[in-house]
Design a protein around this motif. Structure first.
Motif, mmCIF file in Angstrom:
data_model
loop_
_atom_site.group_PDB
_atom_site.id
_atom_site.type_symbol
_atom_site.label_atom_id
_atom_site.label_comp_id
_atom_site.label_asym_id
_atom_site.label_seq_id
_atom_site.Cartn_x
_atom_site.Cartn_y
_atom_site.Cartn_z
ATOM 1 N N GLY A 63 0.595 -1.324 0.010
ATOM 2 C CA GLY A 63 0.000 -0.134 -0.088
ATOM 3 C C GLY A 63 0.636 1.424 0.119
ATOM 4 O O GLY A 63 0.355 2.495 0.278
ATOM 5 N N GLY A 64 1.862 1.157 -0.451
ATOM 6 C CA GLY A 64 2.715 2.474 -0.632
ATOM 7 C C GLY A 64 3.671 2.737 0.488
ATOM 8 O O GLY A 64 4.249 3.969 0.558
ATOM 9 N N ILE A 65 3.690 2.007 1.640
ATOM 10 C CA ILE A 65 4.529 2.404 2.662
ATOM 11 C C ILE A 65 5.357 1.445 3.279
ATOM 12 O O ILE A 65 5.958 1.739 4.530
ATOM 13 C CB ILE A 65 3.562 2.884 3.883
ATOM 14 C CG1 ILE A 65 2.707 1.862 4.480
ATOM 15 C CG2 ILE A 65 2.648 4.126 3.685
ATOM 16 C CD1 ILE A 65 1.771 2.087 5.718
ATOM 17 N N VAL A 66 5.671 0.587 2.553
ATOM 18 C CA VAL A 66 6.977 -0.197 2.834
ATOM 19 C C VAL A 66 8.037 0.223 2.792
ATOM 20 O O VAL A 66 8.272 0.967 1.748
ATOM 21 C CB VAL A 66 6.879 -1.526 1.748
ATOM 22 C CG1 VAL A 66 8.029 -2.431 2.154
ATOM 23 C CG2 VAL A 66 5.344 -2.320 1.949
ATOM 24 N N GLU A 67 8.899 -0.045 3.629
ATOM 25 C CA GLU A 67 10.428 0.515 3.807
ATOM 26 C C GLU A 67 11.178 -0.602 2.683
ATOM 27 O O GLU A 67 11.566 -1.859 3.097
ATOM 28 C CB GLU A 67 11.032 0.370 5.049
ATOM 29 C CG GLU A 67 10.351 0.967 6.317
ATOM 30 C CD GLU A 67 10.638 2.567 6.285
ATOM 31 O OE1 GLU A 67 11.691 2.966 5.388
ATOM 32 O OE2 GLU A 67 10.273 3.422 7.101
ATOM 33 N N GLY A 98 4.192 -2.653 5.591
ATOM 34 C CA GLY A 98 3.548 -1.642 5.020
ATOM 35 C C GLY A 98 2.105 -1.620 5.632
ATOM 36 O O GLY A 98 1.639 -2.133 6.834
ATOM 37 N N ALA A 99 1.027 -1.410 4.757
ATOM 38 C CA ALA A 99 -0.496 -1.375 4.999
ATOM 39 C C ALA A 99 -0.952 -2.801 4.798
ATOM 40 O O ALA A 99 -2.329 -2.810 5.029
ATOM 41 C CB ALA A 99 -0.863 -0.250 4.162
ATOM 42 N N ARG A 115 -6.308 2.805 3.050
ATOM 43 C CA ARG A 115 -4.968 2.511 2.418
ATOM 44 C C ARG A 115 -4.430 0.748 2.931
ATOM 45 O O ARG A 115 -4.718 0.465 4.207
ATOM 46 C CB ARG A 115 -3.998 3.149 3.063
ATOM 47 C CG ARG A 115 -2.332 2.836 2.581
ATOM 48 C CD ARG A 115 -1.246 3.908 2.782
ATOM 49 N NE ARG A 115 -1.734 5.204 2.535
ATOM 50 C CZ ARG A 115 -1.109 5.661 1.350
ATOM 51 N NH1 ARG A 115 -0.633 4.758 0.235
ATOM 52 N NH2 ARG A 115 -1.534 6.897 0.884
ATOM 53 N N GLY A 116 -4.388 -0.048 2.089
ATOM 54 C CA GLY A 116 -4.126 -1.358 2.397
ATOM 55 C C GLY A 116 -5.355 -1.855 3.236
ATOM 56 O O GLY A 116 -6.384 -1.854 2.728
ATOM 57 N N ALA A 117 -4.835 -2.708 4.413
ATOM 58 C CA ALA A 117 -5.852 -3.098 5.265
ATOM 59 C C ALA A 117 -6.781 -2.375 6.126
ATOM 60 O O ALA A 117 -7.765 -2.585 6.648
ATOM 61 C CB ALA A 117 -5.163 -4.254 6.045
ATOM 62 N N HIS A 118 -6.603 -0.909 5.993
ATOM 63 C CA HIS A 118 -6.916 -0.080 6.681
ATOM 64 C C HIS A 118 -8.061 0.807 5.626
ATOM 65 O O HIS A 118 -7.976 1.373 4.825
ATOM 66 C CB HIS A 118 -6.283 1.142 7.377
ATOM 67 C CG HIS A 118 -6.797 2.337 7.827
ATOM 68 N ND1 HIS A 118 -7.574 2.362 8.933
ATOM 69 C CD2 HIS A 118 -6.857 3.630 7.406
ATOM 70 C CE1 HIS A 118 -8.061 3.529 9.219
ATOM 71 N NE2 HIS A 118 -7.473 4.247 8.289
#
Length: 514
Positions: free
Chosen positions: A72-76, A367-368, A479-482
């Motif tokens: 969802g765009g927030i993985v390191e 991430g998400a 976003r993602g699971a949220h």
């Protein structure tokens, strides 16, 4: 017991904690776990396997790309790539210990396909018994490792802090005795938060205790709002709900409504193999609309079910369902927490003397929305990293005179009632589909329950729930699971990880209550 304890304590007996202890050998270490090693934690329940680039033509870079795409765009990204590059070596470690991974006729690993993976890279055991086989292997390895002392039947309650540093842990044993145990290095490996929800695939001990302990000690918590719901828990009113592994869909099983319609194709062209959050919301919506949701593996697996997926087959048969000839009723269930105690790439938290590993930690690799079968991988990769970092970290002793062992009064009935209320509240308001109104109501209710709770373990469950609900309320997007029905789109300005402390959570709760 206290006088001869090792100076390194691991709280939790699942894959992350046990693998870390084995990697620390021959350095002495103590493991404190609520249940026996080998059946402790969600690791034992894991069906799919471990994601690793072992097939010819696959690469760690491909694996990392899939991880980032699912997140969802927030993985390191750097951390995800590092994990993917270490994956095969850690899988080989488990194989060398005796884990009977599925093999081809030539002796190589025989990986399977799972959702959102671009290649077959799930290294598994007998189709769906990877977690059980791995934990059985590690339990035997622990038994023959003299540097590891295991204390079973211990429920951690609190981290002891001095001068901003973790110097010990307080725990209750099965007899109700409270023990204060000093240490030079404390490693949290307490698992997830599934049992904060009414329907979950997680074991009873997955109650978010580690997040609460760390938050109360002042640690930073990251990505707490992101809770993954597995879309294909077997809906037979069991607690925890048995899981119909994603590998079934990888092998061609379809998700249908009561009319036999593959409704997921209306939502995503990948259908059953879309990312878990999309599948979970689709299944949830079909059930809410009265159309039901079922897994159809009759053609994909059929008569081979007992040998190819024995765990799923056994769960179905116990409920009077023959999955080789009948549809399997399914529902989304709380499955994995992408958030947790913030750590760096070595597993260090924001507090001196405290490390976190496994599901209790938030490393940035998920991430998400966690990519399927990256959870067991994260446990072993970061278990090894934490072991290396703890061994290399010089620690100065801190003066502490622990209290004598003592009996704690039994939890009150009203605390048990509050937890039952909490689980329903979390499922209804902080579940698959969320809204500002529902999250606000959840934060108010949890804060009220916290003011009345007397049992520390109930208070810890409420604390983690408040952290999750408050973080979800603060993220005003999907976003993602949220997923928030009042903010159904992602906001590019919010494409970043969240970080929160308990002080900030309490401020949010107080503002909501005002």
């Amino acid at each position: 017991m206290r006088e001869d304890l090792p100076s390194i304590i691991i709280v939790g007996g699942g894959l992350a904690g046990v693998f870390c202890a084995l990697k620390l050998a021959p350095t002495p270490v103590a493991i404190f776990a609520p249940t026996p090693i080998g059946i402790s934690g969600a690791s034992f329940w894991a069906q799919g396997g471990i994601a690793a680039a072992v097939e010819e033509g696959d690469t760690p870079e491909n694996h990392a790309n899939d991880t980032v795409a699912a997140g969802g765009g927030i993985v390191e990204r750097d951390i995800a790539l590092g994990m993917a590059r270490e994956a095969r070596a850690r899988v080989e470690d488990l194989a060398a210990m005796g884990t009977p991974f599925d093999r081809s006729v030539l002796g190589g690993f025989l990986p399977s396909q799972e959702a959102a993976h671009s290649r077959r890279r799930i290294v598994r055991v007998q189709g769906d018994v990877a977690g059980r086989a791995i934990m059985d292997t590690l339990a035997k390895e622990v038994a023959r490792t003299p540097s590891i002392r295991v204390f079973e039947g211990y429920f951690a309650q609190e981290i002891v802090m001095r001068a901003g540093r973790a110097i010990g842990v307080r725990a209750r044993d099965n007899d109700g005795m409270i023990h204060d145990m000093p240490c030079a290095a404390l490693i949290l490996a307490t698992g997830g938060i599934g049992h904060l929800y009414r329907v979950t695939t997680n074991p009873l001990e997955a109650r978010g205790i580690g997040v609460a302990m760390a938050a109360r000690a002042g640690a930073a918590i990251a990505d707490a709002e992101f809770v993954q719901f597995h879309p294909t828990a077997i809906d037979i009113d069991a607690d925890p709900a048995p899981l119909a592994t994603e590998a079934l869909r990888g092998e061609g099983a379809a998700i249908v409504d009561r009319n036999g319609r593959r409704f997921l194709l209306d939502i995503d062209p990948a259908g059953e193999l879309a990312p878990r959050d999309i599948v979970a919301r689709g299944v949830f919506a079909s059930i809410e609309a009265g159309n039901g949701a079922f897994l159809d593996a009759r053609s994909a697996v059929g008569a081979e079910f007992p040998t190819r997926f024995p765990t799923v087959y056994g769960s179905c048969v116990s409920a009077g369902i023959d999955p080789s000839r009948q549809l399997i009723p399914i529902a989304p269930a709380a499955h994995y927490h992408m958030g947790g105690v913030w750590t760096d790439a070595r597993g260090r938290t924001s507090l001196d003397g405290l490390w976190a590993v496994g599901e209790v930690a938030s490393t940035g690799v998920h991430g998400a929305n966690r990519l399927a079968s990256n959870s067991l991988l994260e446990a072993i990769v970061f278990g090894a990293r934490v072991a290396a970092d703890v061994r290399a970290t010089p620690v100065s002793p801190v003066e502490w005179r622990p209290q004598a062992d003592r009996i704690e009064p039994a939890p009150r009935e009203r605390d048990f009632a509050a937890i039952e209320e909490l689980r329903d509240l979390m499922s209804a308001n902080v579940g698959v589909i969320r809204s500002g109104a529902g999250l606000t109501a959840a934060v108010r209710s949890i804060r009220r329950m916290m003011s009345h709770a007397r049992d520390i373990e109930a208070h810890n469950m409420l604390t983690t729930s408040l952290v999750v609900a408050s973080a979800a309320l603060a993220r005003r997007e999907s976003r993602g699971a949220h997923f928030r029905s009042d903010f159904p789109q992602s906001d590019a300005a919010l494409a970043r990880r969240s970080h929160i402390t308990l002080d900030a959570v309490l401020r949010i709760a107080d503002e909501v209550a005002a």
